[in-house]
Design a protein around this motif. Structure first.
Motif, mmCIF file in Angstrom:
data_model
loop_
_atom_site.group_PDB
_atom_site.id
_atom_site.type_symbol
_atom_site.label_atom_id
_atom_site.label_comp_id
_atom_site.label_asym_id
_atom_site.label_seq_id
_atom_site.Cartn_x
_atom_site.Cartn_y
_atom_site.Cartn_z
ATOM 1 N N ARG A 120 0.823 -1.204 0.000
ATOM 2 C CA ARG A 120 0.000 0.000 0.000
ATOM 3 C C ARG A 120 0.858 1.255 0.000
ATOM 4 O O ARG A 120 2.012 1.233 0.390
ATOM 5 C CB ARG A 120 -0.930 0.017 1.203
ATOM 6 C CG ARG A 120 -0.219 0.190 2.541
ATOM 7 C CD ARG A 120 -1.198 0.050 3.699
ATOM 8 N NE ARG A 120 -0.674 0.452 4.974
ATOM 9 C CZ ARG A 120 0.059 -0.299 5.762
ATOM 10 N NH1 ARG A 120 0.405 -1.509 5.381
ATOM 11 N NH2 ARG A 120 0.483 0.140 6.925
ATOM 12 N N PHE A 121 0.233 2.325 -0.460
ATOM 13 C CA PHE A 121 0.821 3.640 -0.290
ATOM 14 C C PHE A 121 0.529 4.095 1.128
ATOM 15 O O PHE A 121 -0.560 3.846 1.658
ATOM 16 C CB PHE A 121 0.198 4.669 -1.247
ATOM 17 C CG PHE A 121 0.659 4.546 -2.666
ATOM 18 C CD1 PHE A 121 1.986 4.771 -3.003
ATOM 19 C CD2 PHE A 121 -0.240 4.219 -3.661
ATOM 20 C CE1 PHE A 121 2.399 4.672 -4.314
ATOM 21 C CE2 PHE A 121 0.159 4.118 -4.974
ATOM 22 C CZ PHE A 121 1.483 4.339 -5.306
ATOM 23 N N GLY A 130 -12.160 -5.801 -3.416
ATOM 24 C CA GLY A 130 -13.130 -4.934 -4.070
ATOM 25 C C GLY A 130 -13.192 -3.547 -3.451
ATOM 26 O O GLY A 130 -13.817 -2.642 -3.991
ATOM 27 N N GLN A 131 -12.553 -3.354 -2.289
ATOM 28 C CA GLN A 131 -12.553 -2.058 -1.616
ATOM 29 C C GLN A 131 -11.153 -1.455 -1.547
ATOM 30 O O GLN A 131 -10.911 -0.548 -0.761
ATOM 31 C CB GLN A 131 -13.097 -2.198 -0.197
ATOM 32 C CG GLN A 131 -14.511 -2.696 -0.138
ATOM 33 C CD GLN A 131 -14.957 -2.925 1.300
ATOM 34 O OE1 GLN A 131 -14.156 -3.219 2.175
ATOM 35 N NE2 GLN A 131 -16.250 -2.791 1.536
ATOM 36 N N GLU A 132 -10.239 -1.953 -2.342
ATOM 37 C CA GLU A 132 -8.865 -1.487 -2.300
ATOM 38 C C GLU A 132 -8.802 0.016 -2.624
ATOM 39 O O GLU A 132 -9.418 0.466 -3.591
ATOM 40 C CB GLU A 132 -8.002 -2.247 -3.314
ATOM 41 C CG GLU A 132 -7.950 -3.741 -3.088
ATOM 42 C CD GLU A 132 -9.047 -4.499 -3.841
ATOM 43 O OE1 GLU A 132 -10.038 -3.868 -4.264
ATOM 44 O OE2 GLU A 132 -8.913 -5.720 -3.980
ATOM 45 N N PRO A 133 -8.071 0.788 -1.803
ATOM 46 C CA PRO A 133 -8.044 2.231 -2.009
ATOM 47 C C PRO A 133 -7.280 2.673 -3.261
ATOM 48 O O PRO A 133 -7.457 3.783 -3.723
ATOM 49 C CB PRO A 133 -7.358 2.761 -0.750
ATOM 50 C CG PRO A 133 -6.567 1.620 -0.234
ATOM 51 C CD PRO A 133 -7.298 0.381 -0.633
ATOM 52 N N ASN A 159 -11.955 5.999 -6.053
ATOM 53 C CA ASN A 159 -12.038 7.445 -6.247
ATOM 54 C C ASN A 159 -11.107 8.187 -5.296
ATOM 55 O O ASN A 159 -11.173 9.407 -5.182
ATOM 56 C CB ASN A 159 -13.479 7.938 -6.121
ATOM 57 C CG ASN A 159 -14.023 7.742 -4.717
ATOM 58 O OD1 ASN A 159 -13.359 7.170 -3.852
ATOM 59 N ND2 ASN A 159 -15.237 8.216 -4.491
ATOM 60 N N LEU A 160 -10.216 7.470 -4.610
ATOM 61 C CA LEU A 160 -9.263 8.106 -3.713
ATOM 62 C C LEU A 160 -8.095 8.658 -4.530
ATOM 63 O O LEU A 160 -7.382 7.917 -5.191
ATOM 64 C CB LEU A 160 -8.751 7.102 -2.669
ATOM 65 C CG LEU A 160 -7.752 7.628 -1.649
ATOM 66 C CD1 LEU A 160 -8.329 8.791 -0.843
ATOM 67 C CD2 LEU A 160 -7.320 6.503 -0.713
ATOM 68 N N HIS A 161 -7.929 9.959 -4.479
ATOM 69 C CA HIS A 161 -6.855 10.614 -5.228
ATOM 70 C C HIS A 161 -5.621 10.754 -4.334
ATOM 71 O O HIS A 161 -5.741 11.180 -3.175
ATOM 72 C CB HIS A 161 -7.322 11.989 -5.713
ATOM 73 C CG HIS A 161 -6.427 12.575 -6.740
ATOM 74 N ND1 HIS A 161 -5.216 13.164 -6.433
ATOM 75 C CD2 HIS A 161 -6.557 12.645 -8.088
ATOM 76 C CE1 HIS A 161 -4.633 13.577 -7.539
ATOM 77 N NE2 HIS A 161 -5.425 13.275 -8.562
#
Length: 193
Positions: free
Chosen positions: A41-42, A153-156, A162-164
């Motif tokens: 992850r970031f 299915g909920q990966e950011p 839509n997470l920028h």
């Protein structure tokens, strides 16, 4: 590093330098993963933490210049990190100079407890930061992305998210930086003279 990034106490809380974009503060963590790297992850790394990473690398370089040839254990740590492109680990040198040990979560817990400093679980920082970020008004999806909590299915960071990244960094800077400042975290230079 752990308190600023929510790095899980699985291995050692150390970054490869190539995994940090110092200008934005985005870093890549793979702390609870397998060969698929599904949970990589970031994370956003606060400025104080980025500066500490830079300071620590300078500190280690200076230690290496001064002591590596006199200490086979230190030389091996640096040589191994350099050869394998590994991150430069946090390490512990006991007062009796018997052996240099790489600081892993279990050893950190043990040293804190033995020294009667703190009786903390290695992942206490994650629970603390989640609570403090929620109290500060940070949105739950940002917090969960930083912590690495998601279901399939909920990966950011998937292509449908839509997470920028800029909003992710901005929100964490707005909420996490004041928490770190309030708690007294600051970058220290170490032995560079």
């Amino acid at each position: 590093i752990s308190f600023a990034t929510t790095y899980r106490a699985v291995h050692d809380p150390s970054f490869y330098e190539r995994d940090i974009h110092f200008a934005s503060g985005l870093g890549i963590i793979s702390d609870k993963d397998d060969e698929t790297f599904y949970h990589s992850r970031f994370v956003w790394i606060a400025e104080v933490c980025r500066q500490q990473i830079i300071n620590y690398r300078r500190h280690l370089q200076r230690l290496y210049e001064l002591f590596a040839l006199r200490s086979p254990a230190l030389f091996n740590i640096f040589n191994q990190a350099d050869r394998h492109g590994s991150p430069l680990h946090l390490f512990f040198l006991p007062r009796n100079n018997t052996a240099v040990k790489i600081l892993r979560p279990g050893l950190i817990e043990k040293l804190l407890k033995e020294g009667h400093i703190y009786d903390l679980r290695a992942n206490a920082h994650r629970h603390y930061l989640k609570t403090e970020l929620l109290k500060s008004g940070c949105t739950p999806d940002i917090i969960e992305a930083q912590l690495g909590h998601w279901e399939q299915g909920q990966e950011p960071w998937n292509r449908f998210s839509n997470l920028h990244p800029k909003e992710f960094c901005h929100q964490l800077d707005r909420h996490l930086t004041p928490i770190l400042e309030r708690d007294g975290w600051r970058a220290i230079e170490g032995f560079i003279g």
